[in-house]
Design a protein around this motif. Sequence first.
Motif, PDB file in Angstrom:
ATOM      1  N   PHE A 246       0.813  -1.218   0.000  1.00 30.83           N
ATOM      2  CA  PHE A 246       0.000   0.000   0.000  1.00 30.83           C
ATOM      3  C   PHE A 246       0.849   1.272   0.000  1.00 30.83           C
ATOM      4  O   PHE A 246       0.337   2.370  -0.216  1.00 30.83           O
ATOM      5  CB  PHE A 246      -0.940   0.021   1.211  1.00 30.83           C
ATOM      6  N   GLU A 248       3.500   3.625  -1.629  1.00 35.70           N
ATOM      7  CA  GLU A 248       4.049   3.929  -2.953  1.00 35.70           C
ATOM      8  C   GLU A 248       5.567   3.791  -2.940  1.00 35.70           C
ATOM      9  O   GLU A 248       6.247   4.284  -2.039  1.00 35.70           O
ATOM     10  CB  GLU A 248       3.650   5.351  -3.364  1.00 35.70           C
ATOM     11  N   ILE A 269     -11.509   0.079  -3.355  1.00 35.29           N
ATOM     12  CA  ILE A 269     -10.634   1.246  -3.155  1.00 35.29           C
ATOM     13  C   ILE A 269      -9.202   0.786  -2.877  1.00 35.29           C
ATOM     14  O   ILE A 269      -8.236   1.310  -3.442  1.00 35.29           O
ATOM     15  CB  ILE A 269     -11.151   2.130  -1.997  1.00 35.29           C
ATOM     16  N   ASP A 270      -9.063  -0.221  -2.007  1.00 31.66           N
ATOM     17  CA  ASP A 270      -7.733  -0.744  -1.679  1.00 31.66           C
ATOM     18  C   ASP A 270      -7.093  -1.420  -2.891  1.00 31.66           C
ATOM     19  O   ASP A 270      -5.881  -1.279  -3.132  1.00 31.66           O
ATOM     20  CB  ASP A 270      -7.817  -1.740  -0.518  1.00 31.66           C
ATOM     21  N   LYS A 273      -5.679   1.076  -5.207  1.00 30.71           N
ATOM     22  CA  LYS A 273      -4.428   1.612  -4.647  1.00 30.71           C
ATOM     23  C   LYS A 273      -3.264   0.641  -4.900  1.00 30.71           C
ATOM     24  O   LYS A 273      -2.178   1.050  -5.321  1.00 30.71           O
ATOM     25  CB  LYS A 273      -4.613   1.830  -3.144  1.00 30.71           C
ATOM     26  N   LYS A 276      -2.395   0.591  -8.649  1.00 29.22           N
ATOM     27  CA  LYS A 276      -1.676   1.808  -9.060  1.00 29.22           C
ATOM     28  C   LYS A 276      -0.203   1.718  -8.660  1.00 29.22           C
ATOM     29  O   LYS A 276       0.679   2.133  -9.416  1.00 29.22           O
ATOM     30  CB  LYS A 276      -2.330   3.042  -8.439  1.00 29.22           C
ATOM     31  N   ASN A 277       0.068   1.160  -7.467  1.00 27.93           N
ATOM     32  CA  ASN A 277       1.452   0.971  -7.028  1.00 27.93           C
ATOM     33  C   ASN A 277       2.159  -0.082  -7.882  1.00 27.93           C
ATOM     34  O   ASN A 277       3.355   0.034  -8.169  1.00 27.93           O
ATOM     35  CB  ASN A 277       1.494   0.580  -5.551  1.00 27.93           C
ATOM     36  N   ALA A 337      -7.602   1.844 -12.173  1.00 25.58           N
ATOM     37  CA  ALA A 337      -6.198   1.828 -11.740  1.00 25.58           C
ATOM     38  C   ALA A 337      -5.231   2.043 -12.891  1.00 25.58           C
ATOM     39  O   ALA A 337      -4.017   2.048 -12.697  1.00 25.58           O
ATOM     40  CB  ALA A 337      -5.893   0.492 -11.051  1.00 25.58           C
TER      41      ALA A 337
END
Length: 364
Positions: A246, A248, A269-270, A273, A276-277, A337
């Motif tokens: 979680f 970055e 939502i998680d 995230k 995206k990372n 994402a």
Amino acid sequence: MESVTELDEATLRGQADVWKYMLGFADSMALKSAVELRIPDIIHSHGHALTLSQIVLSIDSASPSPDITCLARIMRLLVRRNIFTAHQDGGDSGETLYGLTHSSRWLLRDSELTLAPMLLMETNSALMAPWHCFSQCLNQGGPWAFEKAHGCDIWHFLSENPGFNKLFNDGMACTARITMKAILTRYEGGFDDVGSLVDVGGGIGSTVAEIVKAYPNIKGINFDLPHVIATAPVYHGVSHVGGDMFVEGNIPNADAIFMKWIMHDWSDIDCIKILKNCRKAIPERSGKVIIVDIVLEPNGDGMFDDTGLVFDLMMIAHTSGGKERTESEWKKILKQAGFPRYKIIKIPALLSIIEAYPMMHCHE
């Protein structure tokens, strides 16, 4: 128009179904006892069907005289459930001989492909307790079921309970071996263009180790929380990195990212995230994320479709907002994402492969 007899039959069938589902836990507990007593292994080690007396002689019991009548009653139900076979000895004794089926072969503790550790994990009292909190979750809202039962989320619970952490890791490792066999058999060409691969949430590293063994050219990186990595063994061609997916920049850079049974633990939502990372850790044009997870078919009649729906409820019990997802739900979070393109690859397993490509990916 239906006759009174037909209506009565349907009513009785309804009652029978309620009893069946009410007491469904008995199947789980009978299976658990068989695995704890190593009954499948005992039969397998002899190479042929055994009588109850022969089975009892091989059980590692604290008592000099285990209760054979109790065993007979457990075995009777498990025969009914097709976990074991039962037939009469052709000799003078006329005793019943118990043998293995395709199901009980998945419960051999010492087999390379076994579900026994997963069964012991899922039927452990710590993981059973949250199932009793479903109605509270619905009526009261947060926290989630696991937190209601234990006062913390599952990840904190694992970090504080080394014994259960081992049980959990063993359960995850056994499912990894089963799934990886299906992946390495059916995911044709999927790893051919990968020079480096990060297994995000890879546990003790057994999954990425299997991939590297099959594809020695791949530099394998196993990435998980520090307390998980602390118990990871050494694997040839695999390095272990502790961190938080979680945060970055924590996920190591690589050509591709692999995530097996990770996304279903988390809310949309998680997941966005995490994805995206992941996107920041792979090349924009040639990178890909390989997600191995359930793709729900709520009305499907496939071999594992029913189990998928049960797993979705398991996510209520064991995670903080996790869920199993339909293809349309996967498509939605991937797009948000930065993965507008994806491909679903079916394999002979409970899980499917979802290949997701970044915005500028040129792969066809």
